[in-house]
Design a protein around this motif. Structure first.
Motif, PDB file in Angstrom:
ATOM      1  N   THR A 385     -72.774 -36.539  33.195  1.00 49.62           N
ATOM      2  CA  THR A 385     -72.878 -35.826  32.142  1.00 49.62           C
ATOM      3  C   THR A 385     -72.231 -36.233  30.836  1.00 49.62           C
ATOM      4  OG1 THR A 385     -71.303 -34.061  33.030  1.00 49.62           O
ATOM      5  CG2 THR A 385     -73.478 -33.750  32.962  1.00 49.62           C
ATOM      6  N   ILE A 386     -70.935 -36.830  31.097  1.00 50.27           N
ATOM      7  CA  ILE A 386     -70.311 -37.618  30.119  1.00 50.27           C
ATOM      8  C   ILE A 386     -70.401 -39.121  30.608  1.00 50.27           C
ATOM      9  CG2 ILE A 386     -68.054 -38.294  29.280  1.00 50.27           C
ATOM     10  CD1 ILE A 386     -66.755 -35.592  30.025  1.00 50.27           C
ATOM     11  N   GLY A 393     -75.419 -42.832  25.463  1.00 49.73           N
ATOM     12  CA  GLY A 393     -74.604 -41.878  24.994  1.00 49.73           C
ATOM     13  C   GLY A 393     -73.181 -42.048  25.022  1.00 49.73           C
ATOM     14  N   TYR A 394     -72.567 -43.112  25.553  1.00 44.00           N
ATOM     15  CA  TYR A 394     -71.143 -43.487  25.682  1.00 44.00           C
ATOM     16  C   TYR A 394     -70.809 -43.907  24.208  1.00 44.00           C
ATOM     17  CZ  TYR A 394     -66.629 -45.739  26.968  1.00 44.00           C
ATOM     18  OH  TYR A 394     -65.579 -46.222  27.133  1.00 44.00           O
ATOM     19  N   ASP A 395     -71.389 -43.990  23.371  1.00 42.12           N
ATOM     20  CA  ASP A 395     -70.991 -44.625  21.872  1.00 42.12           C
ATOM     21  C   ASP A 395     -70.854 -43.176  21.230  1.00 42.12           C
ATOM     22  OD1 ASP A 395     -70.559 -47.094  22.435  1.00 42.12           O
ATOM     23  OD2 ASP A 395     -72.850 -47.617  21.679  1.00 42.12           O
ATOM     24  N   SER A 401     -62.841 -41.661  24.102  1.00 39.09           N
ATOM     25  CA  SER A 401     -62.699 -40.490  24.506  1.00 39.09           C
ATOM     26  C   SER A 401     -63.419 -40.063  26.036  1.00 39.09           C
ATOM     27  CB  SER A 401     -62.942 -39.330  23.616  1.00 39.09           C
ATOM     28  OG  SER A 401     -64.159 -39.601  22.660  1.00 39.09           O
ATOM     29  N   ALA A 402     -64.608 -40.835  26.316  1.00 40.93           N
ATOM     30  CA  ALA A 402     -65.428 -40.679  27.358  1.00 40.93           C
ATOM     31  C   ALA A 402     -64.581 -40.704  28.564  1.00 40.93           C
ATOM     32  CB  ALA A 402     -66.703 -41.282  27.185  1.00 40.93           C
ATOM     33  N   GLU A 403     -63.634 -41.677  28.500  1.00 43.51           N
ATOM     34  CA  GLU A 403     -62.895 -42.241  29.630  1.00 43.51           C
ATOM     35  C   GLU A 403     -61.806 -40.956  30.168  1.00 43.51           C
ATOM     36  OE1 GLU A 403     -63.433 -44.969  31.024  1.00 43.51           O
ATOM     37  OE2 GLU A 403     -64.917 -45.620  29.372  1.00 43.51           O
ATOM     38  N   TYR A 404     -61.530 -40.136  29.234  1.00 47.77           N
ATOM     39  CA  TYR A 404     -60.406 -39.009  29.877  1.00 47.77           C
ATOM     40  C   TYR A 404     -60.955 -37.641  29.536  1.00 47.77           C
ATOM     41  CZ  TYR A 404     -59.146 -39.058  24.772  1.00 47.77           C
ATOM     42  OH  TYR A 404     -59.118 -39.064  23.508  1.00 47.77           O
ATOM     43  N   THR A 405     -62.126 -37.415  28.666  1.00 46.39           N
ATOM     44  CA  THR A 405     -62.356 -36.178  28.638  1.00 46.39           C
ATOM     45  C   THR A 405     -63.087 -35.546  29.762  1.00 46.39           C
ATOM     46  OG1 THR A 405     -62.623 -36.466  26.210  1.00 46.39           O
ATOM     47  CG2 THR A 405     -63.905 -34.477  27.010  1.00 46.39           C
ATOM     48  N   PRO A 440     -63.503 -37.340  19.238  1.00 44.09           N
ATOM     49  CA  PRO A 440     -64.381 -37.708  18.236  1.00 44.09           C
ATOM     50  C   PRO A 440     -65.840 -38.110  18.705  1.00 44.09           C
ATOM     51  CG  PRO A 440     -62.846 -39.369  18.230  1.00 44.09           C
ATOM     52  CD  PRO A 440     -62.463 -38.322  19.231  1.00 44.09           C
ATOM     53  N   GLY A 441     -66.809 -37.409  17.580  1.00 45.82           N
ATOM     54  CA  GLY A 441     -68.331 -37.930  17.916  1.00 45.82           C
ATOM     55  C   GLY A 441     -68.964 -36.788  18.445  1.00 45.82           C
ATOM     56  N   ASN A 442     -70.202 -36.886  18.443  1.00 49.10           N
ATOM     57  CA  ASN A 442     -71.180 -35.875  18.980  1.00 49.10           C
ATOM     58  C   ASN A 442     -70.966 -35.524  20.077  1.00 49.10           C
ATOM     59  OD1 ASN A 442     -72.508 -35.447  16.207  1.00 49.10           O
ATOM     60  ND2 ASN A 442     -74.154 -36.820  16.673  1.00 49.10           N
ATOM     61  N   ASN A 443     -70.469 -36.411  21.302  1.00 48.33           N
ATOM     62  CA  ASN A 443     -70.093 -36.056  22.354  1.00 48.33           C
ATOM     63  C   ASN A 443     -71.388 -35.632  23.296  1.00 48.33           C
ATOM     64  OD1 ASN A 443     -67.436 -33.956  21.045  1.00 48.33           O
ATOM     65  ND2 ASN A 443     -67.386 -36.227  21.634  1.00 48.33           N
ATOM     66  N   LEU A 444     -72.256 -36.473  23.325  1.00 50.65           N
ATOM     67  CA  LEU A 444     -73.309 -36.246  24.407  1.00 50.65           C
ATOM     68  C   LEU A 444     -72.956 -36.246  25.793  1.00 50.65           C
ATOM     69  CD1 LEU A 444     -76.485 -38.472  23.186  1.00 50.65           C
ATOM     70  CD2 LEU A 444     -76.151 -36.207  23.205  1.00 50.65           C
ATOM     71  N   PHE A 445     -73.196 -35.632  26.770  1.00 52.21           N
ATOM     72  CA  PHE A 445     -74.185 -34.487  26.731  1.00 52.21           C
ATOM     73  C   PHE A 445     -73.832 -33.272  26.576  1.00 52.21           C
ATOM     74  CE2 PHE A 445     -75.943 -38.378  28.617  1.00 52.21           C
ATOM     75  CZ  PHE A 445     -77.373 -38.472  27.866  1.00 52.21           C
ATOM     76  N   GLY A 446     -72.780 -32.999  26.107  1.00 55.33           N
ATOM     77  CA  GLY A 446     -71.981 -31.660  25.744  1.00 55.33           C
ATOM     78  C   GLY A 446     -72.888 -30.876  25.076  1.00 55.33           C
ATOM     79  N   GLU A 447     -73.235 -29.787  25.704  1.00 57.08           N
ATOM     80  CA  GLU A 447     -74.188 -28.678  25.164  1.00 57.08           C
ATOM     81  C   GLU A 447     -75.444 -29.083  24.701  1.00 57.08           C
ATOM     82  OE1 GLU A 447     -72.139 -26.011  22.066  1.00 57.08           O
ATOM     83  OE2 GLU A 447     -70.706 -25.627  23.397  1.00 57.08           O
TER      84      GLU A 447
END
Length: 826
Positions: A385-386, A393-395, A401-405, A440-447
């Protein structure tokens, strides 16, 4: 098969007999989940044995009595219970064959149709002696005056009846031995699927619908309590937030309960909202996830763990998860409270975390979704999901921030289209609900609503409902699958209720919106270090079915004086429509952004329901759940984030969600609370905004239009009795809450109230209400001793329909209550 010691977690399996709960209510028996291994899922407590002895049900000198007492004695003494169990087996067989002292006719009692009001009648030519019969009659006479009050008549048309309990001895013993030797003719019955409730939401489509109509507008108010089961002794202390919805398959109800220390450390510590049932026509299995994140597989007929599944019936969900759970497997923040989903031979599991208003860190465990083989427990697939580096979606996660969120789990219910082989995942927010400067970013696949392949877990399509989430607008409820007709063309649709009161509707094959969902400009905030999306997707149809912003037009206006006071309070906050961003809290103002349709607004985890006959979605929403979102710099001892939720001038407190430290296995809370939730904004107890406070809306999916909308719930006492409103005629306001689920039948919409009230029609309590599903007109109501906290379900067994609902809250601990119509002639 070798006998096993009882596990710390438990499965409560109840034969559908209306007398069992009445019996427990009569003798005040607390039911423990300490299983005897042969008891096949039926919880037996020491108190039950003592009560049986008290009522001379197991009289001294009976062989069966001696053997069962030996089992309990061994259990109480912490000794190995295998030997006394082995010795008990011959007595058990003798009992089932009808040859144990005065209980010889038990073999006839075991043939009772389940769910009826028939009483045991002694068979002809009984082998009971005259002396035994005399003793039995004496015991029966001494107990004849004991009655169970399952309700009372109320002037408001709500009628329940007082019943007399007959044959306590037979009823107790039937509950105790029934699962060992229930006649094969009963167990093997074929039940039409639409009369059972085999999945958390009735089916994999999430409809919460059953086409039953024995209970209807003409008789709903005549319902009486058929049985009830208190859950007081499940765990170290009572649970006052029972959110479960049982399953009913083959005449048996199933509900999950406690776990132990690992469950007591879980982020969501309640007993769970439900479990899953699977069968290939030969085997039957029950699966559920403990709060401590273990997937348990039990034989549905015996309650014993299936040894071929995982590690002796258990899969540890904190391992083999494409990540190392930190800080350790016991206290690592990840778990789940919702029911697993079984589609074909795949078990699908999401993940849940602590509430994210004041997280300890910008770093957390990730809420990946996995599929497991229902036979072996082997992991079949995982959906990140991250996204990991190199994945789609990683970009959208800038600065690595995908590494630690973390977080970004699926903590609510999942739905599946088995025919299409597609799974629909409603994904929640990333770490930190209200501040996203560290991601920062749109943060796929959040919500985001994500559709994946049932066999492989590969993404088929997705739609992000909220870019760069900042409002705790988790997709909090199950997507609803519906076959509809739009502009004369058939559409296989998926409809997603939301906290923001939008019903997002898509073609569930392609992911294309059924009606346009364009990107609209939204306000960009000025919190230091924050990243903002300049647009958000906002549906054109259907219209929002609940408030999702705050303006002065929403404020209370019962009187000019109340209106002026409300305006003064609102002036201290930043107001705006949906997606108005959080603000830094300042003493001189604004204290924060005043929002609705955010953390507890709109539709939460109970979700909506769907009627395949009318193509209407029915959805409850909180229409007045105000959340002031202010941000303050995070003290280092609280969090490593730049900002967390708080109010200027007040000490920053760690905010706890409703499921945290609330379970039966959780540590006892300290005398002084270390944190708390938001303080409600009100005027002498009156909500800051106008009614209706809670609504049920019927939305037609063929047209994308409202059919009707009504206020759900009696007007609260604080409104009805408020001095400022004396002499005013206030129509029913509905109730402000977030956890009301609806049930759809052939003719009715059924939902309980979320708060207790005191009216002329009933004593202090809550009502289970029924509405005509075509008009929204209320057609009946029955009394509940506490608010609805678990979504209702219905089933029919042996020609009789039942409605079961979980109630709890305040001083009232969790209880399942089953309602049914009075039997003819009683």
């Amino acid at each position: 098969m070798p006998l096993e010691q009882p596990p710390r977690w438990g499965l409560l399996a109840v034969r559908v007999n209306p007398y069992l709960s009445m019996l427990f209510e009569q003798v005040k028996i607390p039911i423990h989940l300490d299983h005897l291994p042969f008891a096949t899922g039926v919880p037996i407590s020491h108190e039950l044995l003592h009560t049986m002895e008290k009522y001379a049900i197991l009289a001294e000198g009976h062989n069966f009595t001696k053997q069962i007492a030996a089992v309990f004695a061994a259990q109480r003494g912490g000794r190995d219970i295998r030997e006394p169990i082995i010795k008990l087996e011959p007595a058990t067989k003798l009992l089932c064959d009808g040859g144990v002292d005065e209980y010889g006719p038990m073999k006839y009692a075991l043939r009772w149709p389940m769910g009826t009001r028939q009483f045991y009648q002694r068979a002809p030519n009984s082998d009971v002696t005259k002396e035994q019969e005399s003793t039995r009659r004496s015991n029966k006479s001494s107990r004849r005056s004991k009655r169970i009050e399952t309700g009372r008549k109320f002037s408001g048309g709500t009628k329940m009846r007082e019943k007399q309990l007959k044959r306590l001895d037979i009823l107790l013993l039937l509950f105790f031995v029934g699962p060992w030797c229930w006649p094969a003719s009963v167990v093997a019955q074929v039940h039409p699927q639409d009369t059972e409730w085999p999945s958390y939401a009735a089916d994999l489509a999430g409809t919460r619908y059953r086409p039953l109509d024995q209970i209807n507008a003409a008789n709903f108010s005549d319902l009486e309590i058929a049985w009830r089961i208190k859950t007081d002794n499940f765990g170290d202390r009572p649970e006052y937030k029972l959110e479960g919805t049982p399953l009913m398959v083959n005449g048996v109800l199933y509900a999950s309960e406690r776990e132990g220390k690992r469950g007591g450390s879980a982020p969501r510590q309640l007993s769970g909202r439900g479990l899953a049932y699977w069968s290939d026509g030969k085997e039957e299995r029950i699966l559920y996830v403990t709060p401590g994140f273990r997937l348990i597989c039990l034989d549905a007929k015996t309650g014993v763990r299936v040894p071929s599944f995982g590690d002796n019936g258990e899969v540890d969900l904190k391992v083999n998860a494409d990540q190392d759970i930190f800080p350790d497997l016991i206290t690592g923040e990840i778990g789940i409270q919702s029911a697993p989903v079984v589609a074909k031979d795949t078990v699908i599991i999401g993940a849940a975390f602590r509430e994210g208003m004041t997280p300890k860190s910008m770093r957390n465990n990730k809420g990946y979704v996995r599929g497991f083989d229902v036979r072996t427990g082997k992991r079949l697939w995982i959906f990140h999901t991250i996204p990991k580096k190199g994945e789609f979606g990683y970009d959208s996660w800038e600065k690595g921030s995908a590494e630690y969120t973390g977080n970004t789990g699926v903590w609510t219910q999942i739905t599946v289209d088995e025919q299409l082989g597609l799974v629909y995942l409603p994904v929640e927010s990333p770490t930190s609900d209200f501040y996203g400067g560290h991601r920062p970013g749109n943060n796929l696949f959040g919500e985001t609503l994500v559709c994946v392949d049932l066999k492989t877990g590969q993404r088929k399509w997705h739609f992000q409902l909220v870019h760069h989430p900042l409002w705790d607008m988790d997709i909090s409820s199950a997507p609803i699958l519906a076959d509809i007709t739009v502009d004369g063309k058939p559409v296989k649709a998926v409809a997603q209720p939301s906290k923001q009161g939008f019903l997002y509707v898509f073609d569930r094959v392609t992911g294309k919106p059924v009606w346009p969902i364009p990107e609209r400009p939204v306000e960009v905030g000025n919190v230091p270090g924050e990243w903002y999306s300049a647009t958000q997707p906002i549906p054109t149809k259907p219209a929002a079915y609940s408030r999702n912003g705050v303006s002065t037009d929403d404020l209370i206006d019962f009187t000019p004086a109340l209106r002026d006071r409300a305006m003064e309070i609102a002036s201290k906050y930043h107001l705006g429509p949906v997606f108005t961003p959080p603000t830094v809290s300042k003493l001189g103002g604004p204290l924060g952004t005043l929002t609705m349709g955010t953390a507890s607004g709109g539709t939460n985890w109970p979700g909506g329901s769907y009627d395949p006959e009318t193509h209407n979605v029915y959805v409850y929403a909180c229409n007045s759940c105000i959340e002031p979102i202010g941000l303050v710099p995070a003290p280092k001892e609280v969090s490593d984030l730049n900002y967390v939720a708080g109010t200027a001038g007040k000490e920053v407190q760690v905010l706890h969600g409703p499921g945290e430290n609330a379970g039966a296995d959780s540590p006892k809370p300290p005398t002084k609370r270390t944190g708390g939730g938001y303080v409600a904004l009100n005027l002498d107890g009156l909500p800051l905004v106008k009614p209706p406070y809670g609504t049920i809306t019927a939305i037609n999916l063929d047209q994308g239009e409202f059919v009707w909308q009504i206020a759900h719930g009696e007007t609260p006492d604080v409104v009805r009795n408020n001095e400022a409103l004396k002499g005013l005629n206030i129509p029913r306001t509905g109730q402000e809450t977030y956890n009301i689920g609806t049930l759809v039948t052939k003719t009715l919409i059924i939902a309980g109230e979320g708060h207790v009230t005191t009216t002329a029609d009933h004593p202090r309590g809550a009502m289970l209400r029924a509405y005509d599903k075509t008009t929204g007109k209320e057609v009946g109501a029955v009394y509940m001793p506490a608010p609805q906290t678990g979504s209702p379900m219905t089933y029919m067994v042996h020609g009789k329909q039942y409605i079961v609902v979980a109630v709890s809250g305040g001083p009232y601990s969790g209880e399942y209550i089953a309602y049914t119509l009075p039997s003819t002639g009683e």
